[in-house]
Design a protein around this motif. Structure first.
Motif, short mmCIF file in Angstrom:
data_model
loop_
_atom_site.label_atom_id
_atom_site.label_comp_id
_atom_site.label_asym_id
_atom_site.label_seq_id
_atom_site.Cartn_x
_atom_site.Cartn_y
_atom_site.Cartn_z
N ASN A 1 7.86 -47.17 56.36
CA ASN A 1 8.77 -46.36 57.15
C ASN A 1 10.18 -46.89 56.97
O ASN A 1 10.56 -47.87 57.58
CB ASN A 1 8.37 -46.36 58.62
N SER A 2 10.90 -46.28 56.14
CA SER A 2 12.21 -46.84 55.81
C SER A 2 13.32 -46.21 56.60
O SER A 2 14.47 -46.50 56.41
CB SER A 2 12.48 -46.62 54.32
N ASN A 3 12.97 -45.33 57.50
CA ASN A 3 14.06 -44.59 58.12
C ASN A 3 14.22 -44.92 59.59
O ASN A 3 14.76 -44.14 60.34
CB ASN A 3 13.87 -43.10 57.92
N GLY A 4 13.72 -46.04 59.96
CA GLY A 4 14.11 -46.51 61.27
C GLY A 4 13.41 -45.86 62.44
O GLY A 4 13.84 -46.00 63.56
N PHE A 5 12.36 -45.16 62.21
CA PHE A 5 11.62 -44.63 63.35
C PHE A 5 10.98 -45.78 64.10
O PHE A 5 10.56 -46.74 63.51
CB PHE A 5 10.48 -43.72 62.91
N ILE A 6 10.92 -45.63 65.36
CA ILE A 6 10.06 -46.55 66.11
C ILE A 6 8.65 -46.05 65.86
O ILE A 6 8.28 -44.99 66.32
CB ILE A 6 10.37 -46.52 67.61
N ASN B 1 26.12 -43.19 53.41
CA ASN B 1 26.54 -44.51 53.86
C ASN B 1 26.76 -45.45 52.69
O ASN B 1 27.71 -46.25 52.68
CB ASN B 1 25.50 -45.09 54.82
N GLU B 2 25.91 -45.35 51.69
CA GLU B 2 26.10 -46.21 50.51
C GLU B 2 27.43 -45.93 49.84
O GLU B 2 28.12 -46.84 49.37
CB GLU B 2 24.97 -45.94 49.51
N ARG B 3 27.76 -44.66 49.81
CA ARG B 3 29.04 -44.32 49.20
C ARG B 3 30.19 -44.93 50.01
O ARG B 3 31.15 -45.45 49.45
CB ARG B 3 29.19 -42.81 49.14
N GLN C 1 30.13 -47.55 51.78
CA GLN C 1 30.17 -49.00 51.57
C GLN C 1 30.79 -49.34 50.23
O GLN C 1 31.59 -50.27 50.11
CB GLN C 1 28.75 -49.57 51.64
N ARG C 2 30.42 -48.55 49.23
CA ARG C 2 31.01 -48.80 47.91
C ARG C 2 32.51 -48.65 47.96
O ARG C 2 33.24 -49.38 47.31
CB ARG C 2 30.45 -47.78 46.89
N GLU C 3 32.95 -47.68 48.72
CA GLU C 3 34.38 -47.43 48.80
C GLU C 3 35.03 -48.18 49.94
O GLU C 3 36.18 -47.94 50.28
CB GLU C 3 34.63 -45.92 48.92
N GLN C 4 34.25 -49.03 50.54
CA GLN C 4 34.73 -49.91 51.61
C GLN C 4 35.36 -49.13 52.76
O GLN C 4 36.43 -49.46 53.24
CB GLN C 4 35.72 -50.93 51.05
N ARG C 5 34.67 -48.11 53.13
CA ARG C 5 35.07 -47.36 54.32
C ARG C 5 34.01 -47.54 55.38
O ARG C 5 32.83 -47.71 55.08
CB ARG C 5 35.21 -45.87 53.98
N LYS C 6 34.46 -47.45 56.62
CA LYS C 6 33.52 -47.73 57.70
C LYS C 6 32.94 -46.46 58.30
O LYS C 6 31.93 -46.51 58.99
CB LYS C 6 34.23 -48.51 58.81
N SER D 1 19.93 -46.51 59.14
CA SER D 1 20.20 -47.79 58.50
C SER D 1 21.02 -48.65 59.46
O SER D 1 21.83 -48.14 60.22
CB SER D 1 20.97 -47.57 57.20
N GLU D 2 20.78 -49.96 59.36
CA GLU D 2 21.57 -50.86 60.23
C GLU D 2 23.02 -50.89 59.82
O GLU D 2 23.89 -51.26 60.58
CB GLU D 2 21.00 -52.27 60.13
N GLU D 3 23.25 -50.48 58.56
CA GLU D 3 24.60 -50.60 58.06
C GLU D 3 25.49 -49.43 58.43
O GLU D 3 26.68 -49.46 58.15
CB GLU D 3 24.57 -50.73 56.53
N VAL D 4 24.89 -48.44 59.02
CA VAL D 4 25.72 -47.31 59.45
C VAL D 4 26.57 -47.75 60.62
O VAL D 4 26.04 -48.16 61.66
CB VAL D 4 24.84 -46.11 59.85
N LYS D 5 27.85 -47.69 60.43
CA LYS D 5 28.72 -48.17 61.49
C LYS D 5 29.28 -47.02 62.29
O LYS D 5 28.94 -46.80 63.43
CB LYS D 5 29.85 -49.00 60.89
#
Lengths: 239, 114
Positions: free
Chosen positions: A36-41, A114-116, A118-123, B37-41
């Motif tokens: 379960n990679s999507n964070g479900f409880i 989100n990965e994008r 992070q790559r572009e260093q945006r929050k 994801s934990e990294e989602v801010k």
């Protein structure tokens, strides 16, 4: 204790949605659920004790699956019914499955967006990130209608804030036609994967371009060139 | 199948000054995004809005494909197995393969080569 979850025998699958009013679902361990990679409880192998779940007094240690992991099922069903013929029936399991699929979809797209970031260093994940991720992950057919949708939403928001400041007629946009107070669209008739009925994103509230030439205002209309007069009566509401 | 009214509740509710209604709750969408994801801010205000529409499109497409499977079986009840079949038959829905194979109690037929 009535959970509605003890359906007797076979705990080889999750019983996901107990009939409770608290919005919580009781899940009994019993499935060799792996990922379960999507964070479900979610129940994991560590709490898997299926055979012990047959007692009908105190259930074994169980995982509480909160309903707020999913879209409300009533909303999901409502959307499904718009597609299905009137006589169609939907099994309860299917409703739940689709409910889970929606959450999985959101997580899937968000992860890529989100990965994008992070790559572009945006929050902050923006709407553009979401749209980009959809295009990248194969949901190209969604991107255009969503862009139109987003543009209209933005125009609505601008309209709300600027309406008091200046009349709509003098938005500073060069209208190609005399129509400035045209109402929004009559029957858009949107189809997934088709361009029919998808409009050139109107660039200004209350105005649109008959010949499909998008103005520069309002920020980047979509590229759809579907006929704007399709199914229109521009003055249907504004007589 | 009529699509009329699809936009009217969602987008044009704003014309009259109201903010809603979206078909899907934005706060819930945001919650699911954060949990992915934990990294989602941080999430912009517009992202859940886009998702509310995107999820609607997604539900419609998945439902439509599932229903195509249902009617092949000459029943009128859309079942989980139909959803699973639709997922397996659609490359776009590869990310759902694990999810549907967990829910379905019966083994599913293998994905047909595309």
């Amino acid at each position: 204790m009535e959970h509605g979850g003890g359906s007797g025998g076979g705990f080889n699958r999750f019983y996901k949605h107990a009939k409770s009013t608290s919005g919580l679902s009781i899940v009994y361990g019993g499935s060799s659920n792996s990922n379960n990679s999507n964070g479900f409880i979610n129940n994991t192998a560590s709490t898997n004790n299926g055979n012990a779940a047959n007692s009908n007094t105190m259930p074994p240690p169980c995982t509480v699956r909160e309903q707020d992991q999913y879209m409300p099922i009533a909303n999901v069903i409502r959307i499904m019914r718009r597609i299905l013929p009137t006589h169609a029936k939907i099994s309860d399991d299917a409703k739940e499955t689709i409910q889970e699929c929606v959450s999985e979809y959101i997580s899937f797209i968000t992860g890529e967006a989100n990965e994008r970031c992070q790559r572009e260093q945006r929050k902050t994940i923006t709407a553009e990130d979401v749209l980009w991720a959809m295009g990248k992950l194969g949901f190209d057919d969604y991107v255009e209608p969503l862009t139109v949708f987003l543009n209209r939403y933005r125009e609505n928001e601008n309209e709300k804030t600027s309406l008091r400041a200046e009349p709509v007629l003098k938005r500073g946009i060069d209208y190609g036609s005399p129509i400035v107070m045209a109402p929004p669209y009559g029957q858009p008739g949107f189809h997934v994967g088709h361009h029919q009925g998808i409009f050139d994103g109107a660039t200004a509230m209350g105005g649109y371009f008959r010949d499909g030439s998008g103005g520069g205002a309002g920020g980047g209309s979509s590229s759809s060139q579907a006929s704007l007069t399709n199914n229109f009566d521009p003055f249907v509401q504004y007589k | 199948m009529r699509q009329a009214g699809t936009y009217s509740g969602i987008v044009w509710g704003g014309i009259s000054g109201k903010t809603g209604p979206h078909l899907l709750p934005l706060a819930r969408i945001k919650k699911i995004m954060k949990k992915s994801s934990e990294e989602v801010k941080m999430i912009s205000g517009e992202s859940p809005i886009v998702f509310s529409k995107a999820c609607e499109l997604f539900i419609k497409e998945l439902t439509q494909r599932s229903w195509m499977v249902t009617i092949k079986g000459k029943t009128r009840t859309l079942s989980t197995e139909d959803v699973a079949s639709a997922v397996l038959a659609t490359d776009l829905f590869d990310f759902l393969v694990n999810l549907v194979s967990e829910s379905a109690p019966a083994p599913l037929h293998p994905k047909p080569p595309n």
